[in-house]
Design a protein around this motif. Structure first.
Motif, PDB file in Angstrom:
ATOM      1  N   GLY A  46       1.425 -63.297  -7.996  1.00 55.15           N
ATOM      2  CA  GLY A  46       0.463 -63.328  -9.092  1.00 55.15           C
ATOM      3  C   GLY A  46       1.041 -62.942 -10.434  1.00 55.15           C
ATOM      4  N   SER A  93      -5.806 -69.026 -13.087  1.00 58.69           N
ATOM      5  CA  SER A  93      -5.948 -68.679 -11.676  1.00 58.69           C
ATOM      6  C   SER A  93      -7.227 -69.310 -11.169  1.00 58.69           C
ATOM      7  N   THR A 104      -5.468 -63.253 -12.457  1.00 65.79           N
ATOM      8  CA  THR A 104      -5.758 -62.887 -11.073  1.00 65.79           C
ATOM      9  C   THR A 104      -6.773 -61.757 -11.003  1.00 65.79           C
TER      10      THR A 104
END
Length: 284
Positions: free
Chosen positions: A136, A205, A245
């Protein structure tokens, strides 16, 4: 993190495209060798396998990524957590295939947690059973690192993209900024959002391309909160990546609240499109 990349740039006189390609590949190879959990011989894989008490002195790229990851972990109260490697494997999103997922889930959840990782003086210590996962944040860092490497070659105008994370510096040959359209998930009647990447990065994301692959650090389970995508603009692609994220994990309302508190330029798409105040001001 793969090696597929795209770069547009204005080259200084005498700089050959082959030199640009070599510089990019060298940078990405170094980062992958340190931070790819898909490689058994990477530095992160070695740390994840190491016995309790093993100390690791961090090279510069690894330290930069860990610093960014832990900073976002602190400011998001753990909504972003780079220590979920074992849980990611159990969920089937990582390189390892556990023999008994149901029996190991509780242990993996117990061993995770960014506060468990001893980190001081550029060194980390394996507390026992903790597995780092930089998926991430490492891709965003790779974008930053490639841009920095090109800057060392005196390239000042560039648009760098790796897996949908982008950074733009300088301007296009026609003097316009590097314009990027942020798409909406399929099936939602939301027009693309055009942003100018002038000394800025953007990361997105979402679960609409690869399915529900993101885990809630609090429970270890895939998130189900209605968020379909989150885009964050930041001066660092690594931070944009990690923040996207974190906001996705938190959900629409809590994610927007955190974006407002941290002054993040963020676009959250769930049932509707939500824009943070910083992003609205940027678009005015």
């Amino acid at each position: 993190m793969g090696t597929s990349w795209s770069v547009r740039y204005v080259a200084p006189a005498g700089l050959l495209p082959s030199a640009i390609g070599a510089a990019i590949e060298e940078t990405l190879d170094r980062i992958i060798a340190e931070m790819s959990q898909w490689r058994a011989d990477s530095l992160i894989s070695a740390f994840n396998r190491a016995p309790q008490g093993t100390e690791l002195r961090l090279p510069p790229d690894f330290r930069t990524v860990l610093d960014a990851a832990l900073d976002v972990a602190r400011h998001s109260d753990g909504a972003f957590d780079p220590t979920l490697g074992r849980l990611v494997d159990i969920a089937g999103f990582g390189p390892a295939v556990p023999h008994s997922p149901s029996a190991s889930f509780a242990d993996a959840l117990h061993c995770a947690g960014w506060k468990r990782l001893p980190y001081a003086g550029g060194r980390i210590v394996q507390p026992g059973g903790l597995a780092l996962d930089f998926s991430g944040v490492a891709k965003g860092h790779a974008v930053d690192a490639v841009a920095d490497r090109l800057a060392q070659e005196e390239v000042t105008h560039m648009l760098v993209e790796i897996g949908g994370e982008l950074v733009g510096r300088g301007v296009r040959p026609d003097g316009q900024p590097w314009w990027v359209d942020l798409e909406a998930p399929p099936g939602q009647q939301i027009p693309p959002l055009r942003v100018a990447l002038h000394g800025m990065a953007v990361a997105t994301s979402g679960n609409y391309r690869r399915g529900n692959h993101m885990l809630d650090p609090a429970t270890g389970a895939p998130i189900i909160n209605g968020v379909r995508s989150v885009s964050v603009l930041h001066d660092s692609a690594a931070f944009a990546d990690a923040w996207a994220t974190a906001l996705t994990v938190l959900g629409p309302e809590a994610g927007l609240h955190l974006a407002e508190r941290e002054g993040l330029a963020a676009r959250i798409i769930a049932d509707d499109e939500l824009l943070s105040r910083a992003l609205r001001e940027m678009l005015e």
